[in-house]
Design an enzyme around this catalytic site. Sequence first.
Site, PDB file in Angstrom:
ATOM      1  N   GLN A  97     -19.250  -1.048 -13.865  1.00 51.19           N
ATOM      2  CA  GLN A  97     -18.646  -2.322 -14.225  1.00 51.19           C
ATOM      3  C   GLN A  97     -17.614  -2.715 -13.169  1.00 51.19           C
ATOM      4  O   GLN A  97     -17.020  -1.864 -12.528  1.00 51.19           O
ATOM      5  CB  GLN A  97     -17.930  -2.186 -15.559  1.00 51.19           C
ATOM      6  CG  GLN A  97     -18.757  -1.500 -16.638  1.00 51.19           C
ATOM      7  CD  GLN A  97     -17.891  -1.039 -17.790  1.00 51.19           C
ATOM      8  OE1 GLN A  97     -17.606  -1.812 -18.685  1.00 51.19           O
ATOM      9  NE2 GLN A  97     -17.461   0.211 -17.763  1.00 51.19           N
ATOM     10  N   VAL A  98     -17.441  -4.017 -13.044  1.00 53.17           N
ATOM     11  CA  VAL A  98     -16.394  -4.487 -12.125  1.00 53.17           C
ATOM     12  C   VAL A  98     -15.380  -5.250 -12.971  1.00 53.17           C
ATOM     13  O   VAL A  98     -15.722  -6.217 -13.657  1.00 53.17           O
ATOM     14  CB  VAL A  98     -16.975  -5.391 -11.020  1.00 53.17           C
ATOM     15  CG1 VAL A  98     -15.869  -5.836 -10.065  1.00 53.17           C
ATOM     16  CG2 VAL A  98     -18.067  -4.659 -10.243  1.00 53.17           C
ATOM     17  N   ASP A 103     -29.659  -4.907   0.145  1.00 55.75           N
ATOM     18  CA  ASP A 103     -29.725  -5.650  -1.117  1.00 55.75           C
ATOM     19  C   ASP A 103     -29.042  -7.009  -0.978  1.00 55.75           C
ATOM     20  O   ASP A 103     -28.250  -7.414  -1.830  1.00 55.75           O
ATOM     21  CB  ASP A 103     -29.085  -4.842  -2.254  1.00 55.75           C
ATOM     22  CG  ASP A 103     -29.441  -5.415  -3.618  1.00 55.75           C
ATOM     23  OD1 ASP A 103     -30.407  -6.200  -3.712  1.00 55.75           O
ATOM     24  OD2 ASP A 103     -28.751  -5.088  -4.611  1.00 55.75           O
ATOM     25  N   LEU A 145     -15.583  -8.681 -14.659  1.00 49.52           N
ATOM     26  CA  LEU A 145     -16.120  -9.649 -13.686  1.00 49.52           C
ATOM     27  C   LEU A 145     -17.629  -9.567 -13.609  1.00 49.52           C
ATOM     28  O   LEU A 145     -18.310 -10.533 -13.289  1.00 49.52           O
ATOM     29  CB  LEU A 145     -15.544  -9.361 -12.300  1.00 49.52           C
ATOM     30  CG  LEU A 145     -14.058  -9.607 -12.122  1.00 49.52           C
ATOM     31  CD1 LEU A 145     -13.568  -8.973 -10.832  1.00 49.52           C
ATOM     32  CD2 LEU A 145     -13.771 -11.098 -12.126  1.00 49.52           C
ATOM     33  N   GLY A 146     -18.135  -8.413 -13.851  1.00 51.94           N
ATOM     34  CA  GLY A 146     -19.578  -8.245 -13.759  1.00 51.94           C
ATOM     35  C   GLY A 146     -19.937  -6.801 -13.993  1.00 51.94           C
ATOM     36  O   GLY A 146     -19.067  -5.935 -14.082  1.00 51.94           O
ATOM     37  N   HIS A 147     -21.177  -6.562 -14.120  1.00 53.88           N
ATOM     38  CA  HIS A 147     -21.635  -5.181 -14.208  1.00 53.88           C
ATOM     39  C   HIS A 147     -22.995  -5.096 -13.575  1.00 53.88           C
ATOM     40  O   HIS A 147     -23.755  -6.057 -13.529  1.00 53.88           O
ATOM     41  CB  HIS A 147     -21.637  -4.660 -15.642  1.00 53.88           C
ATOM     42  CG  HIS A 147     -22.457  -5.483 -16.588  1.00 53.88           C
ATOM     43  ND1 HIS A 147     -23.593  -5.033 -17.181  1.00 53.88           N
ATOM     44  CD2 HIS A 147     -22.289  -6.749 -16.998  1.00 53.88           C
ATOM     45  CE1 HIS A 147     -24.086  -5.996 -17.942  1.00 53.88           C
ATOM     46  NE2 HIS A 147     -23.315  -7.039 -17.849  1.00 53.88           N
ATOM     47  N   GLY A 148     -23.256  -3.950 -13.016  1.00 54.44           N
ATOM     48  CA  GLY A 148     -24.522  -3.801 -12.308  1.00 54.44           C
ATOM     49  C   GLY A 148     -25.014  -2.383 -12.434  1.00 54.44           C
ATOM     50  O   GLY A 148     -24.619  -1.645 -13.343  1.00 54.44           O
ATOM     51  N   THR A 149     -25.848  -2.032 -11.505  1.00 51.11           N
ATOM     52  CA  THR A 149     -26.474  -0.726 -11.535  1.00 51.11           C
ATOM     53  C   THR A 149     -25.441   0.399 -11.561  1.00 51.11           C
ATOM     54  O   THR A 149     -25.616   1.381 -12.259  1.00 51.11           O
ATOM     55  CB  THR A 149     -27.318  -0.552 -10.252  1.00 51.11           C
ATOM     56  OG1 THR A 149     -28.049  -1.749 -10.056  1.00 51.11           O
ATOM     57  CG2 THR A 149     -28.258   0.613 -10.373  1.00 51.11           C
ATOM     58  N   LYS A 206     -14.232  -1.627  -9.232  1.00 53.66           N
ATOM     59  CA  LYS A 206     -15.591  -1.241  -9.636  1.00 53.66           C
ATOM     60  C   LYS A 206     -15.490   0.145 -10.244  1.00 53.66           C
ATOM     61  O   LYS A 206     -15.085   1.103  -9.568  1.00 53.66           O
ATOM     62  CB  LYS A 206     -16.500  -1.245  -8.409  1.00 53.66           C
ATOM     63  CG  LYS A 206     -17.973  -1.085  -8.691  1.00 53.66           C
ATOM     64  CD  LYS A 206     -18.744  -1.512  -7.431  1.00 53.66           C
ATOM     65  CE  LYS A 206     -20.226  -1.272  -7.495  1.00 53.66           C
ATOM     66  NZ  LYS A 206     -20.916  -1.762  -6.293  1.00 53.66           N
TER      67      LYS A 206
END
Length: 820
Positions: free
Chosen positions: A124-125, A238, A117-121, A140
């Site tokens: 990964q999700v 954030d 679904l996404g990845h961030g700091t 997550k």
Amino acid sequence: MDEGSPSNGGQVFGASWRPKGFSFGPYLVQKDAPSLRVVVRKPLVVRLTKDIVETYQICNPLFKYSEELNPKRYLTSPSVGVLNDGYDNVNSDLILAVNLVLVNAETQRRYIVKDLLGHGTFGQVAKCWDAEMNSFVAVKIIKNQPAYYQQALVEVSILTTLNKKYDREDKHHIVRIYEYFVCQRHLCICFELLDSNLYELIKINHFRGLSLSIVQLFSKQILRGLSLLKDAGIIHCDLKPENILLCTSVKPAEIKIIDFGSACTEDRTVYSYIQSRYYRSPEVLLGYQYTTAIDMWSFGCIVAELFLGLPLFPGASEFDLLRRMIRILGAQPPDYVLKEAKNTSKFFKCIGSVHNIENGEVSIGGRSAYQALTEIEYEARELKKPLIGKEYFHHKHLEEIVTNYPYRKNLSMEDISKESQIRLALVDFLKGLVEFDPAKRWSPFQASRHPFVTGEPFTCPYQPPPETPRVPVAQNFKVDHHPGAGHWFAAGLSPNISGRSKFSMHNSPHFQVVPYGYGNSYGSVGSYGSYNDGTGLGSSYGSYGDGGNTFAYFSPVGPSGMNLHAQSGVSVRGSSPDARKMFIQYSQGNGLGVSPSAGMFVPLPLGTSPSQFTPPSSYGQVSSGSPGHYGPTSPARSSCHGSPLGKMTAATHYNRRKNWGYSGNPQSQESPSSQHWQGQFIDGASSGQAEWNPQVLGSASLHLPSNPSATSSKQQRGGSGIAASYSAMPNMPSSLTRGPAIAEAAHDKPETSLSVPDPGDWDPNYSDEQLLQEDGSDESNITTEFSKAMHLSSADSSVGVGRFNRTSSASSNIPIQSFA
Ligand SMILES: Nc1ncnc2c1ncn2[C@@H]1O[C@H](COP(=O)(O)OP(=O)(O)OP(=O)(O)O)[C@@H](O)[C@H]1O
């Protein structure tokens, strides 16, 4: 002359032409006619591959099918396993493949990975199938690094507190956390599955603003969330469009706030480098003490962006950010802030006496003692040119920008006049949010009473009701700083708050000076309540009670989690009804507590860190397969912001979101229909792969061949640790490859090494040619579909005059089926 004869050019003139007979008649079934049959054929690929194993075996009796040999569809990139016995890639991310199973060893609950679904700091999700619940969830998967692990536990604890203590009924638009567990040394946090984020929504609307009715609706919902955070004394730190997700599983659709990975409690604002740049508040930028008011600033930026389709302050550097704020708002931070802030000298020069500041105001002639540096002065001082971004708005001031924003085509004069009134309300609303003075900035409660949100007619500048005096309810809770719970310390949930407030705070809707009559300072999990809230946003909790002696033992990793113990002589007298209810409620729980381990929450061993989890003796087969497919990631804009981890990996996202740059044409804001932004969509569909033999992680039954080339986890953890893996990240400016300890030192470096936002930076599919293509899809906008899905068509006409809203069939091209 015959009609249509060549002598009249073959034209048939309607007036003189008559049909000679009926071409079509009703279908009459004839007695002996063959019956009609419709053959529905399966797709070719299905027909060709059905029973293919049997087919092969018929062709070659020696053929044997082995599931293990199936190629994996990797979701993580790079997908080469080099850390954690080959399970993790060079970034310490667990290498995910479709149908990999994440198992909660405690409960044996299985989550089958279906997509990214996404990845961030933080990691990964993944979209996962939860067989037990028969539904999809978002998991997550935190990077396998102690610092990330610890900070992710903060997210777990804060969200758990918010969900279970403050918002049991899920009415405040905060994402729900289901459970957390450790799998293959990765902390996995299971959330409700949500949909696109608001940035993606704006993007598929070609960076044109959303209709005012939607902006109003979202504002109301975000304010409910912020109101809850304020009551809980929690700062999100954030808030940005990427962290607000649509939740279309409920009708009408709602939004929810996600990503509490940077959140902290108000009395533990230890990190100075926080918030994504475009949404960064002046006090954070200047290095001044901050409160929940910083989220209100970000909220103001988000509301403006929803309306304009572009960020209000797209600063390419902090200098540029401040420059834009000052110009657009026609003001500057108050002198009392500038006098105290750490970074004032970086952006301002002193031109007067700072000794005359009383109650935040300059007493002599009202002129500020500070003047913002010019570009030249900044360069001379900092020995580097400040990065200056493109200008997107034709007009300089907020009011002009909003009121001159193009109206949707084909609006009647009446609708234009209605919308212009709402725009004036919006300007007034924004002014109260993007207010330089944190002490004057409106609180969520005050903002939620504004006519822009309530829909009442806007006649004159809004005078907010007074905010409830703040009472240190938080001081009523003593936090048991469990030795094993290091994350509580980071979250500000530790009694050790020695670094507290070195600045004098001025009374504000967000912070009111209350003498602390308590010898010992307790960490805060409580709130500075508001007795207004009961009438404001419905169900926010608060207390105006006096200093009771309720103690909270909050240990998310312990078996009892957060425990509120009523001491003898406890006083809940004066507490709001809601607050009283909460006490009663929790007094019946597990040791009076709210515990992540209660209910669905599973306790983690005390003081555990990823390194303490023993991996299975064998490890997964890791092949250097195809580069992973990235899901619809959150294109974090310039999010090299603070947080305990310095948001270092955000650098990998930085510049993925470059579409502010659109054409760089300063007229763009004026004529959105002539802009040609190319929205790119990454196919987020789940793999159609069969679900057989999923690779199971975290279960004891994992028996896969070892990868002899995999480096041992010990070796990997030695040496430079986090920094080593950061520096290995491609495209990461060296200035960002810093660990938590040096996050602050490198404060503004990212901006100096990164370029001005431009679509090509973060959008792999972006090209200038595409940008120049004729758009022609003015009608094709998400707001129409979205409005319909949200039943906004019947909304109050006073707010239902959305820009670009057309009920054109062309809008069906918009690829958001979930709204339908
Ligand atoms: N519950 C959810 N449902 C659907 N998608 C989600 C969910 N949670 C996160 N995502 C997706 O994953 C992305 C990253 O999630 P999140 O922001 O929590 O991670 P992060 O590592 O903290 O990111 P950041 O670097 O922005 O701080 C989000 O932008 C969103 O696209």
